[in-house]
Design an enzyme around this catalytic site. Structure first.
Site, short mmCIF file in Angstrom:
data_model
loop_
_atom_site.label_atom_id
_atom_site.label_comp_id
_atom_site.label_asym_id
_atom_site.label_seq_id
_atom_site.Cartn_x
_atom_site.Cartn_y
_atom_site.Cartn_z
N HIS A 142 0.82 -1.21 0.00
CA HIS A 142 0.00 0.00 0.00
C HIS A 142 0.85 1.26 0.00
O HIS A 142 2.00 1.27 0.45
CB HIS A 142 -0.94 0.01 1.21
CG HIS A 142 -0.22 0.02 2.53
ND1 HIS A 142 0.32 1.16 3.08
CD2 HIS A 142 0.06 -0.98 3.39
CE1 HIS A 142 0.90 0.87 4.24
NE2 HIS A 142 0.76 -0.43 4.45
N GLU A 173 -1.79 -6.83 7.41
CA GLU A 173 -0.45 -6.63 7.96
C GLU A 173 -0.25 -7.55 9.17
O GLU A 173 -1.21 -8.02 9.79
CB GLU A 173 -0.30 -5.15 8.39
CG GLU A 173 1.02 -4.78 9.05
CD GLU A 173 2.24 -5.07 8.19
OE1 GLU A 173 2.56 -6.27 7.99
OE2 GLU A 173 2.88 -4.11 7.72
#
Length: 248
Positions: free
Chosen positions: A9, A87
């Site tokens: 990202h 994550e």
């Protein structure tokens, strides 16, 4: 030969503030949005297109994918959202400033927490408001599978079922696959693909918003991989990621 494209990202608000983020659902900064658009532009200019995309259930990865799709005129692309691409969970470190944490505990300890393969940070208490148990996006995930902290080894174990059961079959079927995810979920996948040792994975740093192309053989073993874009700028971005957990 197959191709697989990975992208971390764009810069998030907590990347900018140098804070441990993990499963906290922060958004992109303006720079992060621009990085995502630039990634889409790079992929478009290089002639890439995609049949399916995979991302996490966290908005910084989802929005990065949106911007890439928008730039490539692929808003219709089928997208699989999976918590398995989240994550790594940073446990009790979630929300703390990395440099301040290093000043308190030492650079070496924070490096172990950030980058070692099998040492997790201190866990959250189950009653902590940062715990994932009451978050509706995980309502269908068995409680015992939801982490209160993770090391990279745990993240590998979380990511691989999605790879084996969904992503790898899609690649083998000839689909052009894009994965928009996070630094550590991508490190977990790269460790598996490249067969990187537990000790060497410590040195792998993935920059925000840069497409990483893997060329794979018929057994999905890497032939080569490379980043798209300005290689000097990419090297500087990787070095910046490596410095994030240091007190100075």
């Amino acid at each position: 030969m197959y191709k697989l494209v990975l992208i971390r990202h764009g810069e998030s608000t907590w990347n900018k503030e140098n804070r441990f983020t993990g499963w906290v659902d922060v958004d992109l900064t303006e720079q992060g949005r621009n990085e995502a658009y630039q990634a889409g532009e790079l992929l478009k200019e290089a002639g890439y297109t995609f049949d399916i995309a995979y991302t996490s259930v966290l908005k910084r990865a989802i929005r990065t994918l949106w911007h890439v799709q928008d730039k490539m005129d692929l808003m219709y692309l089928p997208v699989v959202h999976s918590w398995r691409l989240n994550e790594r969970h940073y446990g009790a470190l979630s929300g703390l400033n990395k440099a301040e944490t290093a000043a308190k505990f030492g650079d070496e300890q924070v490096l172990v927490w950030r980058r070692s393969y099998d040492t997790p940070p201190p866990a959250l208490e189950p009653t902590d408001e940062r715990a994932p148990f009451n978050d509706p996006r995980y309502a269908k995930v068995p409680r015992e599978q939801l982490p209160l902290t993770e090391c990279l080894k745990d993240t590998v174990a979380r990511v691989l079922p999605l790879w084996n059961e969904s992503i790898a079959p899609a690649v083998r079927a000839g689909k052009q696959v894009l994965i928009a995810a996070h630094g550590n979920s991508l490190r977990a996948l790269i460790k598996y693909l490249d067969g990187i040792s537990d000790s060497d994975i410590v040195g792998l740093n993935i920059p925000n918003g840069v497409p990483l192309v893997y060329e794979l053989d018929e057994n999905l073993k890497p032939i080569k991989h490379y980043y798209l874009g300005d290689q000097d700028a990419i090297a500087q971005a990787q070095a910046a990621v490596a410095k994030q957990g240091k007190a100075g």
